[in-house]
Each structure stands twice: as structure tokens, then as C-alpha cells.
Design an enzyme around this catalytic site. Sequence first.
Site, PDB file in Angstrom:
ATOM      1  N   ARG A  55      -8.720  -0.910   8.069  1.00 48.25           N
ATOM      2  CA  ARG A  55      -9.745  -0.059   7.476  1.00 48.25           C
ATOM      3  C   ARG A  55     -10.141   1.084   8.422  1.00 48.25           C
ATOM      4  O   ARG A  55     -11.314   1.375   8.638  1.00 48.25           O
ATOM      5  CB  ARG A  55     -10.965  -0.890   7.072  1.00 48.25           C
ATOM      6  CG  ARG A  55     -11.740  -0.192   5.969  1.00 48.25           C
ATOM      7  CD  ARG A  55     -12.727  -1.057   5.252  1.00 48.25           C
ATOM      8  NE  ARG A  55     -13.310  -0.259   4.187  1.00 48.25           N
ATOM      9  CZ  ARG A  55     -13.864  -0.735   3.096  1.00 48.25           C
ATOM     10  NH1 ARG A  55     -13.912  -2.029   2.907  1.00 48.25           N
ATOM     11  NH2 ARG A  55     -14.368   0.069   2.198  1.00 48.25           N
ATOM     12  N   GLN A  97       0.827  -1.203   0.000  1.00 46.91           N
ATOM     13  CA  GLN A  97       0.000   0.000   0.000  1.00 46.91           C
ATOM     14  C   GLN A  97       0.871   1.266   0.000  1.00 46.91           C
ATOM     15  O   GLN A  97       0.340   2.357  -0.116  1.00 46.91           O
ATOM     16  CB  GLN A  97      -0.929   0.007   1.228  1.00 46.91           C
ATOM     17  CG  GLN A  97      -1.904  -1.158   1.258  1.00 46.91           C
ATOM     18  CD  GLN A  97      -2.809  -1.179   2.472  1.00 46.91           C
ATOM     19  OE1 GLN A  97      -2.987  -2.221   3.078  1.00 46.91           O
ATOM     20  NE2 GLN A  97      -3.389  -0.038   2.845  1.00 46.91           N
ATOM     21  N   GLU A  99     -12.973   4.463   5.171  1.00 45.94           N
ATOM     22  CA  GLU A  99     -12.940   3.793   6.457  1.00 45.94           C
ATOM     23  C   GLU A  99     -14.100   4.151   7.366  1.00 45.94           C
ATOM     24  O   GLU A  99     -14.373   3.443   8.324  1.00 45.94           O
ATOM     25  CB  GLU A  99     -11.603   4.110   7.125  1.00 45.94           C
ATOM     26  CG  GLU A  99     -10.493   3.399   6.378  1.00 45.94           C
ATOM     27  CD  GLU A  99      -9.151   4.054   6.479  1.00 45.94           C
ATOM     28  OE1 GLU A  99      -9.087   5.193   6.953  1.00 45.94           O
ATOM     29  OE2 GLU A  99      -8.167   3.432   6.084  1.00 45.94           O
TER      30      GLU A  99
END
Lengths: 792, 185
Positions: free
Chosen positions: A373, A226, A743
Amino acid sequence: MSIETDATNNAGPQTLTMGKGMKRKEDPRFLTGNGNYVDDMRLPGMLYMAIVHSPYPHANIKSIDKEAALAVPGVKAVITGEDLVAASLAWLPTFHGFDKQMVLAVGKVLFQHQEVAAVFAETREAARDAAELVDVDYEPLDPVISPFDSMKDEVILRDDREDRTNHIYHWDSGDRDGTQAALDDSEVVVTERIYAPRCHPAPLEPCGCVAQFDAMGRLHFWVTSQAPHVYRTAISLVTGIPEDKIRVISPDIGGGFGNKVPVYPGYVCAIVGALILKTPVKWIETRTENLTTTGFARDYHMDVTIGAKKDGTVTALKVKTVADHGAFDAAADPSKYPAGMFGVVTGSYQFPVAFAELDAYFTNKAPGGVAYRCSFRVTEASYAIERGMDILAQKLTMDPAELRRKNFVRKDQFPYDSALGFTYDSGDYEGTMDKALNQIGYAELRREQAEKRARGEYMGIGISTFTEVVGAGPSKHFDILGIKMFDSAEIRIHPTGTGIIRTGTKSQGQGHETTWAQIVAEELGLDPQNLLVEEGDTDTAPYGLGTYASRSTPVAGAALALAARRVREKARKVAAHLLEAAPEDIEWVEHRFQVMGVPSRSVTMKEVAFAAYTNPGEGNEPGLEASLYYDPPNMTFPHGAYIAVVDVDAETGEVKVRRFLAIDDCGTVINPMIVEGQVHGGLTEGFAIAFMQEIPYDEQGNNMAPNFMEYLIPTSVEAPVWETGSTVTPSPHHPIGAKGVGESPNVGSPAAFVNAVMDALAPLGVTHIDMPLTREKVWRAIRNAEAAAASD
Amino acid sequence: MTATETTDTTLRTVTLNVNGQTIRQEVESRTLLAYALRDAGLKGTHVGCDTSSCGCCVVLLDGDTPAKSCTMFAVQAEGHQITTVEGLGSPGDLHPLQQAFWDQHGLQCGYCTPGMLMTAKAMLEHNPDPTDQEVREFLSGNLCRCTGYNNIVKAVQQAARVMRDEAQAQALAGMVPSTAEGGAQ
């Protein structure tokens, strides 16, 4: 498509693309099997790596015998921790910055499934066969599984550290004495220990990598990351390979959710294997490796205390947390915020005074503590305060919506300085909650609930009105490994009016190829279909901190808008030349350059682009591109109001989610279809955390959910039908007012589910049950409450 | 006993019929179909869980039977017609299911998508007009971590409508002489 007409946006009626549910540009690739994931990489001579894992959570390693493994046909090498010590590669820094992590265990293992050796072979199967034959002689030690045992320091887990304690750090924020004094003076005080259980993001694509050194000794590293740029820096720091000799490529990534932020030992081993064997090495972890060794999340034990007046006005908040970080402090948090953004634990409410403190401990569990998340512990914080407010409402016998209304930060109070030091940028909490209450028919639901209660049926309505904090982050506060958390954008417009956009972020399904094109198209008056987005290759993309913590739109999205405006400024001069006017007399109207007040004299960006390369005008620099690094002035604070309606079967403990409504306010909406998709996905993960997903350990330190047969992920049958809606409060400091949304649903929804179940069971006097609310746990709570009532 | 003693690692040639093409490949007896397909360059079939739980590896056997290709040996697939996502449609010529997943935002990271599409295709072969609940039950062996399934259900329903309409149009077309096909436009 109905969603386009539903879209609310503040970009005005003249938008080309902003606020429109444009279909995703990346989808045809994924739909036809043409995605390019790491495991799709195949290089000539490529070897496969398998890892040997410890069966024990805590044991001395007496010896490791590689002989039988090396005898397997096709096996090329076996490396152990001792080999890495010799190469000075035995430890890697954690992103947190407070600790380092063993690449392969040396002398001692500290958690079950810890990496002990790596095997390299010509085939995937031979590597796994050989891994089974690495003979490790262990001397088991007593494991320390609970952080409450760990804090006694009876067994010191980390003998590599100078400080002889399992305590990692203490963090606190707010006014300790003032909070205690306010609590002492409060008319009502509620307190509850609330556990956010250890769970795992479990993206469907496991983690993995391919390492290759080319003939010039340059490392090419394809990896499920990521944050590819930070990986490149981390690899350079660990291996000593100069950073310019490292190219990190994150191709298509099959979900991340925080799991693909840290650097894992397998990556280091694959690079070492490729270096010593002089041939490419692939490592794709198994699902069990994913669930047992790579970044778990949560594991926060929070003692939440709220003080209030009898009328419900809150007076003080105190939260004391014990965090279980496992064997190494690999928590993914900015180093100046060891507990991440947990300071948002005051939520959406005006607490005049508050104090939060946290102590983190080592245990014999897998290391990590990633932001699953959520942006760095916000899910835990949001869950704590939204549960706490409901517990207070129950104590006061007040409607939870009215308790919230009484305490909300009002919309005229923004920017609002919270008691724990955040400056909330904007919001309309009451307006958003009212929209949710009206849309779901709250009053009618309460009437129905009263009727059902009279019949002995357990129906519950749970509210969560959360405030998120996303957009890490302002360089004065946020860094990873010391690197400031800016992000970047580079835009090149080609002569024919198409272009390429690059950023330091990396989509893992969030739809950047579409959203980024929409932002730039809007700013430049170009066709988003002809703006190619490219991310994830450190050779071409500008340096950025990556995609996690909902930071892409707040940070890189801002960088893109501002870089596009730079392109526009440059284009203005070319337009002035074409229109034979002074640059200051050129205005940008309806996505064209126009001589001020003369609509008939205008040129399009496409015309200007061609001129920028063919006829830029005397004194104007040819070409049309810009790059920009953006350091956000503040975080952004999306908020929402979620309402869950459940029925609980008192006989079986089964919870049926009848309805769930999510009203989100993430500021300006770029693509409502993508926002809705993110909300659906986040709600489903929130549902999973509330009811199913947990990584439990038994007392011996065994991971009890090492695969998808035990780690329960919702299927299409369990997943509820979601109702969604939005309000829009733009962020005042973001160039286009966007705040981030990926999120929010995962942060806001667990409390709504649990509040709903507790509301259902309130007549029984049940105050709290820790997640996941499995049928058995709910059933036991009901039986215990009945037994307690019978014995009174 | 060691793994090498219990495992037959002899290579043998397997002949697979995939998307109408014949593929000959050297495999071990234990080579899983998913890996055989991927090693043949058909990378759309994904492996996500190793326990047949996630469904990222679903392919069709003989047109309408969904199979988790990580639970099947490559040698077991001999003699069957195998369809993978590559056989469903291409970027310029999407199958109605692919088009519907695109239209309805039924995918995000895309990792589960090939398996999801193949399972949905199998379902619509057996049940061209499913209820939402039937769609959910049929797809329950395919996990998705991104979408929350709501849009996947919508996508399958859109595809079902399109495919029913196409089937009806084909049936009607069959009632008139084939020479009328071009001229009727």
C-alpha cells in the site's frame, strides 16, 4: 449525503459527475454474493493443486520420495524442482530484474515454507493429504536470518549466482561529500536507527489461479493479479508459450495492497500441471502460504541523520539503509530504481543537500519486498523522515509543527527540485498543516497535554506532514521487466449513447468501475450509469501496467480523460455535420456541442453518438471510439497533514488512540466518497503497522506469524474512529489534476502514531521505539527509562 | 501413521436446508460447510484464513446464530436452517443491510462483505438498537482490510434504523384489518 456538499473540486460548477460521491456501480454484485473471484471458477475435470513446503529455512535436499503421495486415491501427479529443470522451467524472473527465483527448490531450500513440490489431485482434500506424504529428506544448514550477519559473507546463500556474496546491490542518490560536509558544519545533528519492520499486506482473499489449456492449446489463466498484462508477458517469457496463445484474466480481486503484484511459483506449477495432465488446475493458497511465501513488505533498517541550525533550519539529511530482501530479490521495484522511490526521503522539507544509500542483502527469509500500500518504498522513506524530524524537534525542544513550518517547501516554490532528484509537481504543505492544526484544536491539545504532564499522565500529539510520490511512471525512468510503465484506455460509445471503457489497470476494491465511468462521463457529457467499465482480461483490455503504487488515477485516469477527449474531437466533426457548421465553429459548452455563440443550436453527445453510426456526414469516419496510451511526463506528489492524539498508560504500556485527523491533498477529487473510503482503509493499515502487524522470525529462521492468530490484523474493536478532510492542489501536468490517494494514508500515518507515542513519553527521555509499538515494548521502554533516571 | 490411514474419505450424502431450499450433496465427513456451500454453487460464502479468524465465511444457522462455516463440518449442519448471503437479498431487491452497506460505502473489495452482512444480520436480530461500540464488538470476528470499519459501523446503524422503522410499521399494520392495506394508500 453530506459528503457531496463537502466535496471540494476544481472542475467548476457545471460538473455532471466529477467531485460527486456517486455510489459504486460494482457494489450490488458484491453485496449479493455475485462477485466473481478466482476461487469461484469451476471447470469440468478441474484438478486441485497443493504445495509441499520446507520446514527448514536453510537445508540441502538429499532426496524426495513421491511414492506414498502418488498412492493416495485421486492423486494424478507430483512434480518437483528436478522435473522442472528437465522442462527448463525451474526458474522465473523477478519483476525487479536483478535476480531470478526458484519455482520449486532444487538441491537446497533457502527459506522456511519454500515451495518444494506440487501435488495434483481430483479433490482439494486429496491434494493436501498427498502433499503431507511427499517424503523429503533434508540436511539442515545454519540459517542466516539477520542482514547484518548476511553482509559478513561467512555463509554464501546463493550458490546459483556467480558473484560469491550475499550483497545484492548498492544504490545511492544525492551528494555524499557535500552532505557530510554540511553535517560536520551543523550546529545540531541527530541520528537514529529506525527500523521499518517486515510485515505483510495480507489481503483477505488469498492468492490463487486456475490454469486451463483449451483444445487449441491456448492457455486461459484466471489469477489474482494486480497486473494481468505483465503476467501474460512474464508467463510467455518463462514458459516459452507465445504471448498470443495466453489469455490472463483477473476477475474480481479481494484486495491486493501490493501482495498480488509478483508472479509466484504456485502459478508456474499450476500451468505446468494443466499442461502435462491436459486438464484444468486450480490452486488457491492457504492463509499460511500467503503469509509465509508471498510478497512481504518493508524490512528496512535505516540510519537517519539530520543536521540543523539551532533555530531549527535543516541543513542536511543522510540516510543509510540495510534492506533484507530474503532468499531471492523479488522486490517489486522498477528496475532503474532498485530502491524504488525511496529518494522521496527528503519529505516535505527544503534540505539544501542530502544523501541516501541502500544496500540490499539475501537472508534465509521469504523473498519479496513488495510495496505494501505504497509506491515502492515510500512508506519507509516517509516514516524515516517524519520520525527524524520529530527526533530533531525533541532535541531542539521545539514544537514539531513549528519545526515543520520552518522547513516546508513553500507553495510558490513548485515545481520544486528536491536534493535527491525528484521534481515535486505542486503542493501547499503549510496550508494543509494549518488546516489540520485548526481542525483538531492543536493549541488546546497542547495546553491539555501540559496539564496532564504536570499530573504525571502521558498524553501525546503526533504530527506527520508527508509527501507521497505516486503515478509510476514516466517511461524515461520506470519499467518492470524492461516494459515501460505507461497505461492505456479504450472507449467505445455505442449508437444509443451508452458505452464501454477498458483500461490496463485492475481494481482490487478501489472502485474503478465507478471512478472511470465518472471521468469519461464528465468529459463526454454522458450518464456514468451507462458506461460499463471492464478491466483485467488481456484479450480485451489494452496493454497496461496495472494497479499498484497508486498509479491508476495518475496514469490510467489521465489516459481515460485524454481518450475521452479524442472521442470528443471525433464527435465534434459529426456534430458540425448535424448542426451544418464548420467543425472549428463548434464549441463544447455545458456538456453539449454548440455552434459558437448560438446556444439555441446545439446537440448532445447522445445525439451525436447515434449519428456517428447512422449519419456521420460526408468524409467523417463512422463509429465513435478511441484508444490511447499515456506516458506520464512526471510523477504526481500528493501530500497530507496527519495528527494523532494518544494516551499512554504508564503502568501497562497500553496506547489508546483518542483522535486521529487526516487532511489529504490528492489533487482533483473524482469521487469524495471513494477517496474517504480509501483514506479510512489506509489509516487502519497504518495503525496496524504502527501497533500490531509484524512478521518476525526467530533465530532459527521460523516465521513466527504464519496465520491470523499470530499475525494481528485490527478488528472493528481496535480500529480507531477516523476524522478526515481535504485541501486541493491539482497536479499541473495531469489532464484533470488528479494525483492518487490510495496509499497516502498508509504512508503518512505510521509516523503520526509513533510520533504521538514518543511525544507522550518525551518527559521520560524516550526518543524512539521501533514498530510495532506493542504494549510490551512500550512498557519496557518506560521501565528502562525509569531505571535509567533512577541510576543517574 | 499416514493421513490416509487416519482420514475417513468415504463419501456420504448430506441434506442441507439452505435459504429455504433443500440441497443434497456427496461429502466426506471432514468436508467443511463453507466448501459444501461453495461446491453447491453458493459462491458468496468466502474462505479467507483457514483458522476461523477472518469471518468471510459466516452464515446464519436457524435464522439468528452466526456461524463460521469453515469451522463446521457440512454433516453438522444437517437439521439446521442455513442462511447465506444469497438468501439475504438480490441485486434488484436488496435487504436493508445490503442497501445500507451500499449507501454508506461499507465495502471496497467485497471479499469480507457477505460474512460481514450475515454477522450484522444476526446482531440486529438480537439487538435492534445497538450502540456503535456494541456494533464493533459484535463484528469483531469479521476482519476487513479495505474499509477501516468506520463506514461498516455507519451502515449497520442505518440498517438498524430502517429495520426498526419497518418493524414498527408492521406492528402498526397489524392493528388494522388487513383489507385496509391496499386502500389506505
